[in-house]
Design a protein around this motif. Structure first.
Motif, PDB file in Angstrom:
ATOM      1  N   LEU A   1     -25.489  20.551  70.954  1.00 10.56           N
ATOM      2  CA  LEU A   1     -24.501  19.593  70.874  1.00 10.56           C
ATOM      3  C   LEU A   1     -23.502  19.658  71.988  1.00 10.56           C
ATOM      4  CD1 LEU A   1     -23.413  20.147  67.339  1.00 10.56           C
ATOM      5  CD2 LEU A   1     -24.819  18.284  68.230  1.00 10.56           C
ATOM      6  N   THR A   2     -22.896  18.723  72.521  1.00 10.86           N
ATOM      7  CA  THR A   2     -22.034  18.467  73.437  1.00 10.86           C
ATOM      8  C   THR A   2     -20.788  18.050  72.616  1.00 10.86           C
ATOM      9  OG1 THR A   2     -23.438  17.435  75.166  1.00 10.86           O
ATOM     10  CG2 THR A   2     -21.084  17.424  75.661  1.00 10.86           C
TER      11      THR A   2
ATOM     12  N   TYR B   1     -18.012  19.085  66.384  1.00  8.01           N
ATOM     13  CA  TYR B   1     -18.339  18.110  65.444  1.00  8.01           C
ATOM     14  C   TYR B   1     -17.590  18.724  64.072  1.00  8.01           C
ATOM     15  CZ  TYR B   1     -21.870  15.581  68.222  1.00  8.01           C
ATOM     16  OH  TYR B   1     -22.381  14.980  68.979  1.00  8.01           O
TER      17      TYR B   1
ATOM     18  N   ASN C   1     -18.723  13.442  65.209  1.00 11.44           N
ATOM     19  CA  ASN C   1     -18.045  13.541  66.558  1.00 11.44           C
ATOM     20  C   ASN C   1     -16.765  13.044  66.456  1.00 11.44           C
ATOM     21  OD1 ASN C   1     -17.607  13.926  69.273  1.00 11.44           O
ATOM     22  ND2 ASN C   1     -19.825  13.123  69.810  1.00 11.44           N
TER      23      ASN C   1
ATOM     24  N   ASP D   1     -25.323   9.974  69.400  1.00 11.34           N
ATOM     25  CA  ASP D   1     -24.371  11.199  69.328  1.00 11.34           C
ATOM     26  C   ASP D   1     -23.185  11.336  68.150  1.00 11.34           C
ATOM     27  OD1 ASP D   1     -21.874  10.936  72.142  1.00 11.34           O
ATOM     28  OD2 ASP D   1     -22.739   9.515  70.525  1.00 11.34           O
TER      29      ASP D   1
ATOM     30  N   ALA E   1     -24.083  15.323  63.551  1.00 16.74           N
ATOM     31  CA  ALA E   1     -25.011  16.450  63.721  1.00 16.74           C
ATOM     32  C   ALA E   1     -25.051  17.097  62.369  1.00 16.74           C
ATOM     33  CB  ALA E   1     -24.346  17.552  64.519  1.00 16.74           C
TER      34      ALA E   1
ATOM     35  N   THR F   1     -33.682  14.281  68.101  1.00 16.52           N
ATOM     36  CA  THR F   1     -32.885  13.091  67.740  1.00 16.52           C
ATOM     37  C   THR F   1     -33.456  12.257  66.772  1.00 16.52           C
ATOM     38  OG1 THR F   1     -34.022  11.776  69.492  1.00 16.52           O
ATOM     39  CG2 THR F   1     -31.695  12.984  70.064  1.00 16.52           C
TER      40      THR F   1
ATOM     41  N   CYS G   1     -28.605   8.084  64.334  1.00 16.73           N
ATOM     42  CA  CYS G   1     -27.289   8.694  64.825  1.00 16.73           C
ATOM     43  C   CYS G   1     -27.103  10.033  64.620  1.00 16.73           C
ATOM     44  CB  CYS G   1     -26.086   7.679  64.058  1.00 16.73           C
ATOM     45  SG  CYS G   1     -26.038   8.449  62.250  1.00 16.73           S
TER      46      CYS G   1
ATOM     47  N   THR H   1     -28.062  14.089  65.408  1.00 15.62           N
ATOM     48  CA  THR H   1     -28.903  15.326  66.194  1.00 15.62           C
ATOM     49  C   THR H   1     -29.115  16.217  65.115  1.00 15.62           C
ATOM     50  OG1 THR H   1     -27.426  14.897  68.280  1.00 15.62           O
ATOM     51  CG2 THR H   1     -28.446  17.134  67.896  1.00 15.62           C
TER      52      THR H   1
END
Ligand SMILES: Nc1nnc(SCC(=O)Nc2ccc(S(N)(=O)=O)cc2)s1
Ligand SMILES: [Zn+2]
Length: 244
Positions: free
Chosen positions: A67-68, A71, A107, A122, A125, A178, A189, A191
């Motif tokens: 992840l970036t 979350y 997110n 993104d 998650a 994904t 939507c 990850t």
């Protein structure tokens, strides 16, 4: 690559072939911080039960891994089958597990609401953890003891100080790809972060999941015998592994 979302080619769950899953050195270890004080309640959704958390602050969060950004923990729930022979959603080398835990994060810093996040690749998650039949898991028993209070659809019950972290296996190595929500509205939507180590549940504990009802109190009782989606047969998906 051009991500054309209306092709619906990122649907979940999938069958992952571990030999084809490539180790990606850029993947970081999962950074999971769950605080039991954020647990709020257990709710019978009709097709499953959700254990919901307070996601109004950065207290229980998931970072790193594939992840970036950060979350926030929103809820967790399970998928199961009508017998112990079936029940998981993600399949590993053709092996099906009797149940699967999904821990849903979103997110928060990128999108104003969970519903908005669910419209973006993104946005969410999910950690997926397979359950295998084994010795009774005490921390699962806490949940199961509360199922009696939420038997009919729509019922909810307080659940305070639930230690979700103790439900996780020691080994946090994972596969990631994904994908999508595995129930309506199937938005692409998520990850997905599927742990490589399963956690144990006893057959007796799993039987109690099937005692939940998919109908409200004033209707004829119908048990939720199974609630897992079939694997999506789609063009091969890139599944990465956090370890070699
Ligand atoms: N317009 C919208 N309706 N519903 C949503 S999101 C509601 C929600 O939490 N759905 C959800 C569905 C499936 C999963 S799962 N099984 O983890 O893929 C997680 C979550 S946005
Ligand atoms: Zn799920």
């Amino acid at each position: 690559e051009v991500c054309c979302t209306n092709k619906n080619d990122h649907q979940s769950p999938i069958n992952s072939c571990t030999k084809k899953a490539r180790h990606d050195p850029i993947l970081k270890p999962l950074n999971i911080q769950y605080d039991s004080k954020t647990s709020k309640r257990i709710v019978n959704m009709g097709h499953c039960f959700n254990v919901e958390f307070d996601d109004t602050a950065d207290i229980s969060v998931l970072n790193d891994g594939p992840l970036t950004g950060k979350y926030r923990l929103r809820q967790f729930h399970f998928h199961w089958g009508s017998t112990d022979a079936d029940g998981s959603e993600h399949v590993i080398d053709g092996k099906v597990y009797p149940a699967e835990l999904h821990i849903v994060h979103w997110n928060f810093h990128r999108y104003p609401t969970f519903e908005e996040a669910a419209k973006h690749p993104d946005g969410l998650a999910d950690i997926g953890v397979h359950l295998k039949i084994g010795e009774k898991k005490t921390v699962l028993q806490t949940i199961i003891d509360n199922l009696g209070q939420v038997k009919p659809k729509g019922k909810e019950h307080m659940l305070i100080k639930y230690k979700l972290s103790s439900l996780l296996p020691k080994d946090l190595n994972y596969w990631t790809y994904t994908g999508s929500l595995t129930t309506e509205p199937y938005f692409e939507c998520v990850t997905w972060i599927v742990l490589q180590q399963a956690i144990p549940i006893s057959s007796a504990q799993l039987t109690q999941f099937r005692g939940l009802l998919c109908k409200a109190e004033n209707e004829k009782p119908v048990p939720i015998l199974e609630n897992h989606r079939r694997v999506q047969r789609l063009p091969d998906r890139v599944v990465r592994s956090s370890c070699t």
